[in-house]
Scaffold this motif. Sequence first.
Motif, PDB file in Angstrom:
ATOM      1  N   ARG A   1      34.593  56.537 113.458  1.00 57.22           N
ATOM      2  CA  ARG A   1      34.548  57.263 114.733  1.00 57.22           C
ATOM      3  C   ARG A   1      33.154  57.461 115.299  1.00 57.22           C
ATOM      4  NH1 ARG A   1      37.861  62.065 113.427  1.00 57.22           N
ATOM      5  NH2 ARG A   1      39.985  61.294 113.175  1.00 57.22           N
ATOM      6  N   VAL A   2      32.159  57.578 114.421  1.00 61.90           N
ATOM      7  CA  VAL A   2      30.819  57.931 114.925  1.00 61.90           C
ATOM      8  C   VAL A   2      30.015  56.662 115.212  1.00 61.90           C
ATOM      9  CG1 VAL A   2      28.635  59.083 114.360  1.00 61.90           C
ATOM     10  CG2 VAL A   2      30.817  60.132 113.727  1.00 61.90           C
ATOM     11  N   GLU A   3      29.692  56.485 116.502  1.00 64.53           N
ATOM     12  CA  GLU A   3      28.868  55.342 116.889  1.00 64.53           C
ATOM     13  C   GLU A   3      27.402  55.744 116.757  1.00 64.53           C
ATOM     14  OE1 GLU A   3      27.766  54.707 120.909  1.00 64.53           O
ATOM     15  OE2 GLU A   3      28.370  52.609 120.888  1.00 64.53           O
ATOM     16  N   VAL A   4      26.699  55.117 115.818  1.00 59.62           N
ATOM     17  CA  VAL A   4      25.263  55.368 115.703  1.00 59.62           C
ATOM     18  C   VAL A   4      24.584  54.240 116.469  1.00 59.62           C
ATOM     19  CG1 VAL A   4      23.331  55.710 114.131  1.00 59.62           C
ATOM     20  CG2 VAL A   4      25.625  56.473 113.475  1.00 59.62           C
ATOM     21  N   PHE A   5      23.958  54.585 117.605  1.00 63.07           N
ATOM     22  CA  PHE A   5      23.476  53.572 118.541  1.00 63.07           C
ATOM     23  C   PHE A   5      22.080  53.091 118.130  1.00 63.07           C
ATOM     24  CE2 PHE A   5      22.979  52.057 123.064  1.00 63.07           C
ATOM     25  CZ  PHE A   5      24.107  51.266 123.048  1.00 63.07           C
ATOM     26  N   GLY A   6      22.043  52.393 116.988  1.00 65.59           N
ATOM     27  CA  GLY A   6      20.797  51.863 116.435  1.00 65.59           C
ATOM     28  C   GLY A   6      21.147  50.769 115.437  1.00 65.59           C
ATOM     29  N   PRO A   7      20.161  50.290 114.670  1.00 63.42           N
ATOM     30  CA  PRO A   7      20.404  49.169 113.744  1.00 63.42           C
ATOM     31  C   PRO A   7      21.089  49.646 112.455  1.00 63.42           C
ATOM     32  CG  PRO A   7      18.121  49.844 113.631  1.00 63.42           C
ATOM     33  CD  PRO A   7      18.745  50.728 114.664  1.00 63.42           C
ATOM     34  N   VAL A   8      22.308  50.087 112.608  1.00 62.94           N
ATOM     35  CA  VAL A   8      23.004  50.790 111.519  1.00 62.94           C
ATOM     36  C   VAL A   8      24.443  50.282 111.421  1.00 62.94           C
ATOM     37  CG1 VAL A   8      23.742  53.071 110.698  1.00 62.94           C
ATOM     38  CG2 VAL A   8      21.643  52.861 112.041  1.00 62.94           C
ATOM     39  N   ALA A   9      24.887  49.928 110.212  1.00 62.56           N
ATOM     40  CA  ALA A   9      26.271  49.498 110.034  1.00 62.56           C
ATOM     41  C   ALA A   9      26.736  49.868 108.633  1.00 62.56           C
ATOM     42  CB  ALA A   9      26.393  47.993 110.250  1.00 62.56           C
ATOM     43  N   THR A  10      28.047  49.883 108.449  1.00 63.63           N
ATOM     44  CA  THR A  10      28.630  50.226 107.144  1.00 63.63           C
ATOM     45  C   THR A  10      29.500  49.060 106.671  1.00 63.63           C
ATOM     46  OG1 THR A  10      28.717  52.531 107.851  1.00 63.63           O
ATOM     47  CG2 THR A  10      30.003  51.946 105.902  1.00 63.63           C
ATOM     48  N   ILE A  11      29.322  48.672 105.423  1.00 64.40           N
ATOM     49  CA  ILE A  11      30.134  47.596 104.850  1.00 64.40           C
ATOM     50  C   ILE A  11      31.238  48.218 103.985  1.00 64.40           C
ATOM     51  CG2 ILE A  11      28.572  47.195 102.874  1.00 64.40           C
ATOM     52  CD1 ILE A  11      29.217  44.167 103.254  1.00 64.40           C
ATOM     53  N   MET A  12      32.442  47.666 104.130  1.00 58.76           N
ATOM     54  CA  MET A  12      33.620  48.268 103.478  1.00 58.76           C
ATOM     55  C   MET A  12      34.557  47.161 102.980  1.00 58.76           C
ATOM     56  SD  MET A  12      34.332  51.191 106.391  1.00 58.76           S
ATOM     57  CE  MET A  12      33.502  50.525 107.815  1.00 58.76           C
ATOM     58  N   PRO A  13      35.351  47.446 101.942  1.00 58.47           N
ATOM     59  CA  PRO A  13      36.257  46.424 101.399  1.00 58.47           C
ATOM     60  C   PRO A  13      37.652  46.500 102.027  1.00 58.47           C
ATOM     61  CG  PRO A  13      36.215  48.318  99.949  1.00 58.47           C
ATOM     62  CD  PRO A  13      35.328  48.666 101.110  1.00 58.47           C
ATOM     63  N   TYR A  14      38.380  45.361 101.963  1.00 60.51           N
ATOM     64  CA  TYR A  14      39.814  45.391 102.294  1.00 60.51           C
ATOM     65  C   TYR A  14      40.565  44.561 101.258  1.00 60.51           C
ATOM     66  CZ  TYR A  14      39.398  40.650 104.315  1.00 60.51           C
ATOM     67  OH  TYR A  14      39.181  39.306 104.504  1.00 60.51           O
ATOM     68  N   ASP A  15      41.875  44.828 101.152  1.00 57.31           N
ATOM     69  CA  ASP A  15      42.684  44.126 100.154  1.00 57.31           C
ATOM     70  C   ASP A  15      43.510  42.996 100.757  1.00 57.31           C
ATOM     71  OD1 ASP A  15      41.851  45.632  97.955  1.00 57.31           O
ATOM     72  OD2 ASP A  15      43.139  47.293  98.591  1.00 57.31           O
ATOM     73  N   ASP A  16      44.168  43.272 101.911  1.00 61.32           N
ATOM     74  CA  ASP A  16      45.006  42.232 102.515  1.00 61.32           C
ATOM     75  C   ASP A  16      44.987  42.401 104.041  1.00 61.32           C
ATOM     76  OD1 ASP A  16      46.667  44.343 103.209  1.00 61.32           O
ATOM     77  OD2 ASP A  16      47.876  44.139 101.407  1.00 61.32           O
ATOM     78  N   GLY A  17      45.634  41.453 104.735  1.00 61.59           N
ATOM     79  CA  GLY A  17      45.577  41.431 106.195  1.00 61.59           C
ATOM     80  C   GLY A  17      46.140  42.689 106.826  1.00 61.59           C
ATOM     81  N   ALA A  18      47.271  43.186 106.285  1.00 62.99           N
ATOM     82  CA  ALA A  18      47.903  44.364 106.896  1.00 62.99           C
ATOM     83  C   ALA A  18      47.002  45.593 106.738  1.00 62.99           C
ATOM     84  CB  ALA A  18      49.268  44.615 106.256  1.00 62.99           C
ATOM     85  N   GLY A  19      46.471  45.771 105.542  1.00 61.30           N
ATOM     86  CA  GLY A  19      45.584  46.921 105.307  1.00 61.30           C
ATOM     87  C   GLY A  19      44.332  46.810 106.156  1.00 61.30           C
TER      88      GLY A  19
END
Length: 523
Positions: A398-416
């Motif tokens: 939800r929080v847009e940090v308007f700078g050179p900032v990103a979060t990497i996250m895992p997923y298991d399958d297409g639906a998830g």
Amino acid sequence: MLTLRSYVSGSWQAGSGVPAVLENPATEEPLAQASSHDLNFGAAVEYARRVGGPALAGLSFSARGKLLSAASKALYEKRDELIGLAIDNGGNTRGDAKFDIDGAIGTLAAYGELGASLGETTSLRDREGVQPTRSAKLWGEHLWLSRAGVAVHINAFNFPAWGLAEKAAVAWLAGMPVISKPATSTALLAHRIVEILVEKAVLPPGSLGLICGSAGSLLDQLGDQDVVAFTGGSETAHTLRRHRAIVECGVRLNVEADSLNAAILGPDGETGSEVYDLFLNDVARDITQKTGQKCTAVRRIFVPASRLADVAADLADRLAGCRIGNPRDEATTLGPLSTRAQREAVRAGIAQLAATPGAQILLGGADAVPGLDRGYFVRPTLLRCDDPAASSAATLHRVEVFGPVATIMPYDDGAGLAQLVRRGGGGLVASLYSDDRHLVPQLVMALGPYHGRLFLGSARLSGQSPGPGTVLPQLNHGGPGRAGDGHELGGVRGMEFYMQRCAIQGYKPTVEGLLPRSSTPAT
Ligand code: NAP
């Protein structure tokens, strides 16, 4: 210090009162000042409607297209000077400045070509006509006609050149005059662009106005034939949506707001594969280009769970290679944020993301950049969160940090994965890096309703695409939900905002006689 004047009612006019000061964000030096206080906004709007509107609407699309091509050429001739202003007032590296300015020049040129293709007519036909009853004599058509008001354009600080030009190109081709209000903090570039266009007299009088300083009572002057196209933050958008002109006076509003854009690596994007390299290049560029101050920048990165650690390490390596500094130094690859307020907001945003349960900072952070005592610098920052589906991870979506900032996250399958991406609440663009024949169509169907654009990164596209962060004039820009539900660009589609679709029903030969000479339907 340079005083930026507004261009209204056909002349340059300075505001009164205490001006806002524009700075060089790399050095904190004041560059210029601007105030719109005491400008006669009512007269400005009336002049645009009375002088600019009829002049533009009376021209064919082809003639309007020629104006746009001339505007594009006029800016191209001053490209180096404009790049210098973007570096000094925007904190842009030379590459970032070119991205903004060439985007402006290219979008004007693209709409110029579109005008030529629409021909010697002033209206557009909307799809095929219909016979609505049993009578073959009664016929119906839909025509798009230029609205008879003024288009007010309110732009964000991050693209002073492209933001002005991409909106104006579409409005002018649709036959509407424009009053453009750039964000005050970076208005130097927009101001010079308008000076160039006025000096060269490429547009009919009244077609272009400029407000340097706050919007003041500009919106109070608007009525039922006028439109407002806004780009900026969600909170400002909420204020505008509640404005009396929008709520009570029938002023049309288009909103381009925030977006938690997602980049997805498919399971086939193995290390060393072409699609993986494309993903890494695009994501690293999109986090750092314009120091992350791009509405289309990647904020959330989703990778197969088994690859999370490796991909995070590769990405952190790329980001760590950035050289932070004054963009006047050619070795710099990451300039400052545009203002002190932006730096404070980005620092607070990083702290907020990092405080999310399960999140950790892998690279960068909110601390000052060592060795850079002046200027609004931040480090490229990569966070990781292993449980992005948890309700406690909502902040990351939800929080847009308007700078050179990103979060990497895992997923298991297409639906998830689709569920995770949708937690962004509607976005401008999502990118999918995969050639998987099952996953790609599955995600297009699952994510399409939540986005204005989907970028499909394929090994076969390697080296041939500008990536998801580049908005193209031929394709829609704007996304549903928190992105504002706006629609800009997209060729003729963008023009519809500035035109009225009117159904014409009557005796068939009469109605057919009203059709534009090129009878090909516009949509
Ligand atoms: P902002 O603070 O919302 O300001 C945007 C514009 O609105 C500025 O010109 C500002 O003028 C003006 N404004 C502020 N309050 C106003 C009011 N009450 N009435 C009329 N105008 C008003 O946004 P920003 O900080 O410049 O831009 C960053 C945001 O824009 C980010 O959230 C980003 O995601 C979003 N953005 C979206 C897109 C897109 O296409 N979707 C593109 C770029 C940026 P002043 O500068 O004079 O205050």
